[in-house]
Design a protein around this motif. Structure first.
Motif, PDB file in Angstrom:
ATOM      1  N   ALA A  65       0.298  -1.565  -7.323  1.00 27.13           N
ATOM      2  CA  ALA A  65      -0.962  -1.553  -6.558  1.00 27.13           C
ATOM      3  C   ALA A  65      -2.030  -0.771  -7.343  1.00 27.13           C
ATOM      4  CB  ALA A  65      -0.718  -0.898  -5.204  1.00 27.13           C
ATOM      5  N   THR A  66      -3.244  -0.933  -6.896  1.00 27.92           N
ATOM      6  CA  THR A  66      -4.381  -0.228  -7.481  1.00 27.92           C
ATOM      7  C   THR A  66      -4.452  -0.401  -9.006  1.00 27.92           C
ATOM      8  OG1 THR A  66      -3.511   1.485  -6.006  1.00 27.92           O
ATOM      9  CG2 THR A  66      -5.745   1.806  -6.874  1.00 27.92           C
TER      10      THR A  66
ATOM     11  N   ALA B  69       0.833  -1.200   0.000  1.00 32.44           N
ATOM     12  CA  ALA B  69       0.000   0.000   0.000  1.00 32.44           C
ATOM     13  C   ALA B  69       0.868   1.251   0.000  1.00 32.44           C
ATOM     14  CB  ALA B  69      -0.904   0.003   1.234  1.00 32.44           C
TER      15      ALA B  69
ATOM     16  N   TYR C 278       0.690   1.700 -14.991  1.00 34.78           N
ATOM     17  CA  TYR C 278       0.896   0.646 -13.971  1.00 34.78           C
ATOM     18  C   TYR C 278       2.309   0.084 -14.101  1.00 34.78           C
ATOM     19  CZ  TYR C 278      -4.109   1.222 -14.688  1.00 34.78           C
ATOM     20  OH  TYR C 278      -5.329   1.759 -14.889  1.00 34.78           O
TER      21      TYR C 278
ATOM     22  N   ALA D 100       2.547   1.757  -3.321  1.00 37.81           N
ATOM     23  CA  ALA D 100       1.535   2.224  -4.274  1.00 37.81           C
ATOM     24  C   ALA D 100       1.313   3.715  -4.107  1.00 37.81           C
ATOM     25  CB  ALA D 100       0.232   1.459  -4.061  1.00 37.81           C
TER      26      ALA D 100
ATOM     27  N   SER E  71      -3.901  -5.712  -6.854  1.00 34.43           N
ATOM     28  CA  SER E  71      -2.459  -5.397  -6.811  1.00 34.43           C
ATOM     29  C   SER E  71      -1.634  -6.659  -7.138  1.00 34.43           C
ATOM     30  CB  SER E  71      -2.058  -4.825  -5.453  1.00 34.43           C
ATOM     31  OG  SER E  71      -2.163  -5.833  -4.473  1.00 34.43           O
TER      32      SER E  71
ATOM     33  N   SER F 290      -9.699  -6.389  -6.132  1.00 31.80           N
ATOM     34  CA  SER F 290      -9.225  -6.609  -4.755  1.00 31.80           C
ATOM     35  C   SER F 290      -8.312  -7.831  -4.650  1.00 31.80           C
ATOM     36  CB  SER F 290     -10.398  -6.801  -3.758  1.00 31.80           C
ATOM     37  OG  SER F 290     -11.380  -5.846  -4.029  1.00 31.80           O
TER      38      SER F 290
ATOM     39  N   LEU G 284      -2.415   7.587 -10.479  1.00 30.83           N
ATOM     40  CA  LEU G 284      -3.523   6.674 -10.143  1.00 30.83           C
ATOM     41  C   LEU G 284      -4.867   7.191 -10.706  1.00 30.83           C
ATOM     42  CD1 LEU G 284      -3.617   4.058  -8.406  1.00 30.83           C
ATOM     43  CD2 LEU G 284      -4.603   5.480  -6.593  1.00 30.83           C
TER      44      LEU G 284
ATOM     45  N   ALA H 285      -9.981  -2.341  -7.816  1.00 27.29           N
ATOM     46  CA  ALA H 285      -8.573  -2.458  -8.149  1.00 27.29           C
ATOM     47  C   ALA H 285      -7.897  -3.590  -7.373  1.00 27.29           C
ATOM     48  CB  ALA H 285      -7.850  -1.147  -7.855  1.00 27.29           C
TER      49      ALA H 285
END
Lengths: 219, 571
Positions: free
Chosen positions: A161-162, A8, A148, A11, A27, A190, A19, A25
């Motif tokens: 992430a995300t 996290a 990304y 990210a 990861s 998720s 983002l 989202a």
């Protein structure tokens, strides 16, 4: 608990500006190793959505690749297409930054201090930069068409992430790979996953800086 | 083991050992000298070759560096730096790239005026070196002017080359150099069959060496100012040959390269051979000793045997045989020895016979002087003795008894004559002729003769007492003595010789003997005046003059005396 927290955090640090406002989202953690299992740093892992080209939002301020102690810093920089990069010279000696790479050819003649102008990287690809004065100075700018991406640290891990759910092509590049390693994968909302990528590294052919005179010698 | 030196064997042994040792030592000495000379020669040649190799290596490396310097000096960025504001720090940082590209140890940028613009070395070299190098390059008329030389930077020696930085005119000079350091020395050593190198600065400090530190310091300390000859240098326990070459560093400071090789190391295989030679020499010396000992024994033993036999012969033993049978010179010597022994035995036998036949004095003289038919005139006293009335006696006795009696008489008379130093000349039947003063001269011959005559008279009295006891008639004697110069010598033929005397004096003596028969003389002994004169005044006798008598065959009458003992005097 800890890896999740790190993910996290990474990210937030890496992708905060790029983002997109996504609802669902996942990861991915990419672990880059050499065939012997040793972690590989400075690898860039990126996820290209296969469905549609993603929307790119280049940062408003130029990214900086500085020259300090007659070295570029950082050695590897990943940016999205449309990012501007500054090459500030923090040394007392002049530098002469240039690139002969196809995505972006440029030449900043002898200068000191801030670079006269920032350079816009408007095409994807890897741009290798050097200094005309100092043979040992080199750096790489990976210009990507996707927001990304992440760069592996000394532990060889890159956390993305995300990432919106969907199907992606994972691409891992490193200055010493002959060709990027790619694979396709699905990212669930998720969902979290770990991709272990083994890269075969070519010999490190970077020029080593001459040691200070007085040491070394005729070999 | 150590023999006495006065023995033949010891002398022979000493001679053998000396000769063999001298030969072996001479061989060893010659070989060692030749080895030494050859080793020196080889090392000198190697040193010269190494010096040439070093010069070639430096030359090649300088040429490579010069070519590289000329190439990198064309770098446009470098040119633009030089042509621009000549930012020293930037130029220095770029020089490091050049140094990397050329694998050089130092890179310098020098202005046209010979001023140092920038250097990759924090310590600046002496301006003088750089200025001189650049000046020399500037004098090179070629399109790619270059120069090279040695220079010190911060106490370290470098070989430096110069190339121009052109834009397109010559804007500055690029100097590249490589360090003369221990790894460089080591590499050179590997190319030069193990020759050690020591780079020495003008203050006798070691710059770089392949030697251990104490040895290198010794070389540096002995480094001469103007060298080109191979010298001998003791290093530690060994001796090395050193060749020194000057490395021209311009007018400021020079450096030198000392090339060396251990003479002892080169000689090591030869020394091993020499040691083997020494062992062989010792071995042959030992063999020579044993051989000579054996030979000497073979030689000395028969000699000792002969010597021992000589003692046997000297003791008069001719019978013990000499048991030495050899075919060599010693054998011949032994044979001669045997012959000599036979000769000696023969001579002794002859001597024995002589003694029986002639008087011992005559025998001695014969043996000494040989039986020559010589003669000499000398004064001799002649004694004639005759048995009176022997003819009558011979008629009454058997021949055997007569001879026995005669020999008894002659034995007694002879004994008295010889006791008084007289020599029996001959027996003439019952008569005796005896000589005094011949063959051996006697100063008192006359008195001896008189004394002998009196003694004979005495002896006859003794014999007559014995004869009386045997119931035989007594014997009477007549003795005549004369002293005269006569001829004495060996008389006779080659076959048979008699030592005797001849002359008038002999006849006179015989005549005087016959005069004793005359009763008017009343004496048994008559001597001539010559005899009495020769005897001087003999004590214990009483000469009684008998007057002069005419002797047959002699013109002058002879004065004669009757000889008898003084009354009361026992003779």
């Amino acid at each position: 608990m800890k890896p999740v927290l790190l993910t996290a955090l990474a990210a937030l640090l890496c992708c905060a500006t790029t983002l997109p406002a996504a609802t669902a989202a996942g990861s991915v953690r990419v672990e880059v190793n050499d065939p012997k299992g040793a972690p590989v740093a400075d690898a860039v892992a990126s996820l290209m959505p296969l469905a549609a080209a993603p929307e790119l939002t280049p940062p408003a301020e130029p990214v900086q690749i500085s020259q300090q102690d007659e070295e570029f810093s950082p050695y590897v920089t990943a940016i999205v297409v449309g990012t501007r990069v500054d090459f500030p010279n923090r040394d007392k000696v002049q530098h002469h930054v240039y690139s002969l790479s196809k995505p972006k050819r440029f030449d900043i003649p002898l200068y000191k201090g801030e670079s006269p102008e920032s350079v816009l990287f408007d095409r994807p690809g890897v741009v290798t930069i050097g200094c005309n004065l100092h043979d040992w100075m080199s750096a790489h700018i990976v210009v990507l068409g996707t927001p990304y991406f992440a760069k592996s640290g000394s532990d060889g891990r890159a956390s993305l992430a995300t990432v919106p759910a969907g199907r992606y092509r994972l691409e891992v590049w490193h200055p010493r790979v002959a060709a990027p390693v790619t694979r396709e994968l699905d990212i669930a909302a998720s969902g979290t996953g770990t991709q272990v990528v083994s890269v075969t590294l070519r010999p490190d052919r970077r020029i080593r800086r001459a040691p200070e005179s007085g040491a070394g010698g005729y070999k | 083991m150590i023999p006495r030196l006065h023995s033949f064997g010891a002398k022979l042994l000493l001679l053998f050992v000396l000769v063999v040792a001298a030969a072996q030592f001479a061989t060893w000495f010659i070989v060692a000298r030749a080895n030494h000379a050859q080793a020196r020669d080889l090392i000198e040649r190697d040193l010269q070759a190494a010096a040439t190799a070093f010069a070639r290596v430096v030359e090649d490396r300088n040429a490579l560096l010069a070519a590289g310097a000329a190439t990198v000096a064309r770098d446009p960025v470098f040119i633009s730096l030089i042509a621009g504001e000549q930012d020293a720090a930037t130029i220095a940082s770029m020089l490091r790239s050049f140094q990397l590209r050329m694998a050089a140890d130092v890179a310098l940028a020098v202005g046209l005026d010979g001023r140092l613009l920038a250097s990759t070395h924090p310590a600046a070299p002496a301006d003088e070196i750089v200025r001189q190098l650049v000046e020399r390059a500037d004098q090179d008329p070629s399109p790619n002017p270059t120069a090279n030389g040695y220079g010190y930077i911060d106490g370290v020696l470098y070989s430096l080359v110069v190339a121009p930085a052109r834009g397109p005119d010559i804007l500055a000079w690029l100097v590249l150099g490589f360090r003369i350091d221990p790894p460089f020395a080591q590499r050179l050593k590997e190319q030069t069959s193990g020759i050690d190198l020591t780079f020495v600065d003008d203050r006798h400090h070691v710059l770089a060496t392949t030697l251990a530190e104490p040895a290198a310091r010794a070389v540096a300390a002995a480094s001469p100012a103007a060298p080109d000859r191979v010298r001998e240098l003791p290093i530690g326990d060994e001796t090395a040959l050193v060749l020194t070459r000057l490395l021209d560093g311009g007018a400021t400071r020079h450096a030198s390269l000392a090339l060396q090789y251990s003479l002892d190391e080169k000689l090591r295989p030869a020394r091993a051979t020499e040691r083997t030679l020494l062992v062989v020499a010792s071995g042959s010396l030992l063999v020579a000793m044993l051989l000579s000992r054996g030979f000497a024994r073979r030689l000395s033993r028969p000699i000792e045997q002969l010597a021992a036999h000589t003692r046997v012969i000297a003791a008069g033993d001719y019978e013990t045989p000499l048991t030495l049978r050899r075919s060599d010179e010693l054998g011949r010597l032994a044979e001669a020895f045997r012959t000599m022994t036979t000769g000696l035995a023969e001579r002794d036998r002859v001597r024995d016979l002589l003694d029986k036949n002639v008087s011992p004095e005559v025998a001695t003289q014969l043996l000494r002087e040989g039986a020559a038919l010589g003669g000499e005139e000398r004064e001799v006293t002649i004694l004639f003795a005759d048995l009176r009335g022997f003819t009558t006696l011979s008629e009454n006795l058997a021949p055997r008894e007569l001879l026995t009696l005669l020999n008894r008489y002659l034995e007694r008379m002879s004994a008295e004559i010889e006791r008084h130093g007289g020599v029996i000349d001959k027996f003439i039947g019952d008569a005796i002729m005896a000589l005094f003063g011949a063959p051996v001269t006697q100063s008192d011959a006359a008195s001896r003769a008189i004394a002998a005559a009196l003694a004979m008279e005495g002896a006859l009295a003794g014999l007559n007492r014995e004869l009386g006891a045997e119931g035989r008639p007594p014997l009477a004697i007549g003795i005549g003595i004369n002293t005269a110069r006569v001829v004495a010598g060996n008389i006779g033929s080659h076959r048979r010789l008699n030592y005797s005397v001849i002359g008038d004096g002999v006849n006179v003596a015989a005549r005087l003997q016959s005069l004793t028969r005359h009763p008017e003389h009343a004496t048994n002994i008559i001597a001539s005046a010559a005899t009495l004169a020769a005897a001087g005044a003999p004590a214990g006798i009483a000469p009684r003059p008998l007057g002069r008598v005419t002797v047959k065959g002699r013109a002058e009458p002879v004065e004669i005396f009757a000889i008898s003992p003084l009354s009361g005097v026992e003779v």
